[in-house]
Motif scaffolding. Sequence first.
Motif, PDB file in Angstrom:
ATOM      1  N   ASN A 139     -47.054 -74.645  45.679  1.00 49.25           N
ATOM      2  CA  ASN A 139     -47.034 -73.276  46.179  1.00 49.25           C
ATOM      3  C   ASN A 139     -46.930 -72.265  45.050  1.00 49.25           C
ATOM      4  O   ASN A 139     -46.840 -71.060  45.298  1.00 49.25           O
ATOM      5  CB  ASN A 139     -45.871 -73.101  47.163  1.00 49.25           C
ATOM      6  CG  ASN A 139     -46.171 -73.735  48.508  1.00 49.25           C
ATOM      7  OD1 ASN A 139     -47.164 -73.419  49.149  1.00 49.25           O
ATOM      8  ND2 ASN A 139     -45.320 -74.653  48.929  1.00 49.25           N
ATOM      9  N   THR A 180     -49.846 -75.699  51.559  1.00 46.71           N
ATOM     10  CA  THR A 180     -49.540 -75.283  50.191  1.00 46.71           C
ATOM     11  C   THR A 180     -50.615 -74.317  49.713  1.00 46.71           C
ATOM     12  O   THR A 180     -51.694 -74.229  50.298  1.00 46.71           O
ATOM     13  CB  THR A 180     -49.461 -76.493  49.244  1.00 46.71           C
ATOM     14  OG1 THR A 180     -50.670 -77.276  49.365  1.00 46.71           O
ATOM     15  CG2 THR A 180     -48.261 -77.368  49.576  1.00 46.71           C
ATOM     16  N   LYS A 181     -50.331 -73.601  48.630  1.00 49.17           N
ATOM     17  CA  LYS A 181     -51.211 -72.531  48.174  1.00 49.17           C
ATOM     18  C   LYS A 181     -52.293 -72.992  47.207  1.00 49.17           C
ATOM     19  O   LYS A 181     -53.293 -72.301  47.020  1.00 49.17           O
ATOM     20  CB  LYS A 181     -50.371 -71.429  47.522  1.00 49.17           C
ATOM     21  CG  LYS A 181     -49.441 -70.724  48.493  1.00 49.17           C
ATOM     22  CD  LYS A 181     -48.607 -69.665  47.796  1.00 49.17           C
ATOM     23  CE  LYS A 181     -47.663 -68.968  48.782  1.00 49.17           C
ATOM     24  NZ  LYS A 181     -46.815 -67.950  48.097  1.00 49.17           N
TER      25      LYS A 181
END
Length: 378
Positions: free
Chosen positions: A227, A63-64
């Motif tokens: 994200n 994930t970001k």
Amino acid sequence: MHKDLIKFVRKEFNSEEFIPLHIPTFKGKEKEFLAECIDSTFVSSVGAYVNLFEDNLSAITKTKKTIAVVNGTSALQVGLRLVGVKKDDEVITQALTFVATANAIAYNNANPIFLDVDRDTMGLSPKAVKNFLEEFGELREDGCYNKKTGRRISACMPMHTFGFPVHLDELLKVCQDWSIPIVEDAAESLGSEYKGKPTGGFGEVGGFSFNGNKIVTCGGGGAIVTNNIDLGNRGKFLTTTAKQAHPYEYVHNELGYNFRMPNLNAALACAQLEQLNGFIDNKRELATRYKTFFDSKGINFRTESEDTKANYWLMCLELNNKNERDLLLRETNNSGVMTRPIWQLMFRLPMYQHCQIDSQENAKFLEERIVNIPSSVR
């Protein structure tokens, strides 16, 4: 069978003493990282290990953005707020879950809708969600509404029970059709995968727990993953008391939370995350041996469903009926081998008896039959 099980468990865990359900394993750099943290004097909510933990968890979950918080419940609570859950809204979830799932909804002054689970995953059933929405859902310009209550259904929160992923593709499709964002309760599923992708990153946001009994622990702790960078930045802002950046002034422009994970806990978490793959391999080996043992006894040891990889956080059996379940619980606990039933269904609890439910056919079936057995890393 009970005597054979007790003997098998004691051999696996090499102990004649009391055997808990799940205990932490500290065989890495925990003491080294904790000492470094103490020497730095940054033991509270700011420090290098908080940043490192967030970066490492984002890498693991693909994930970001990760926001370190104080526990898994707070991660879910804030996650729901991030996707737009407001007072008097409704959130679809499952009744077969730990109470934190429902409490996170209630902390937002919203109302749970408890729908059935699938028997294979023990998690929220996409079919149950689809059937409910076809009967009660109404799409309007500003989202989905419940025709029975008139309230907005502002989120759906599946829980990956014991680390077994729900049928995510089907659930994502249903929720997309009805404009309902998903908040993943991944508290129990760190390291689990659905079609090769880690759990936690499928919905708009996901929430993890690092409580003392989880596969990776820092005593107490949690995390929000996403994200969506904008949502992630807002999550960091809200969980750090909604304080605006300034060299010295204290400016808080909305209601926030003091949900920050201390650097001391993050140091412990970083050392634990380094060992995650080994923990999972160890537990999956134990699950294979458990399955062989229980197959020989004609008992259903629950395993991962197709297209998933489970972390086997808590391993479990499915007995034939409640009487068999209760007998196993009594015999094992009386012999110093800890076992536990699955949770009581949420709508049975006094604070959630008013909530809307469906038939709960599968949830009731599992409630009477599932037993957790010792699952620690050995």
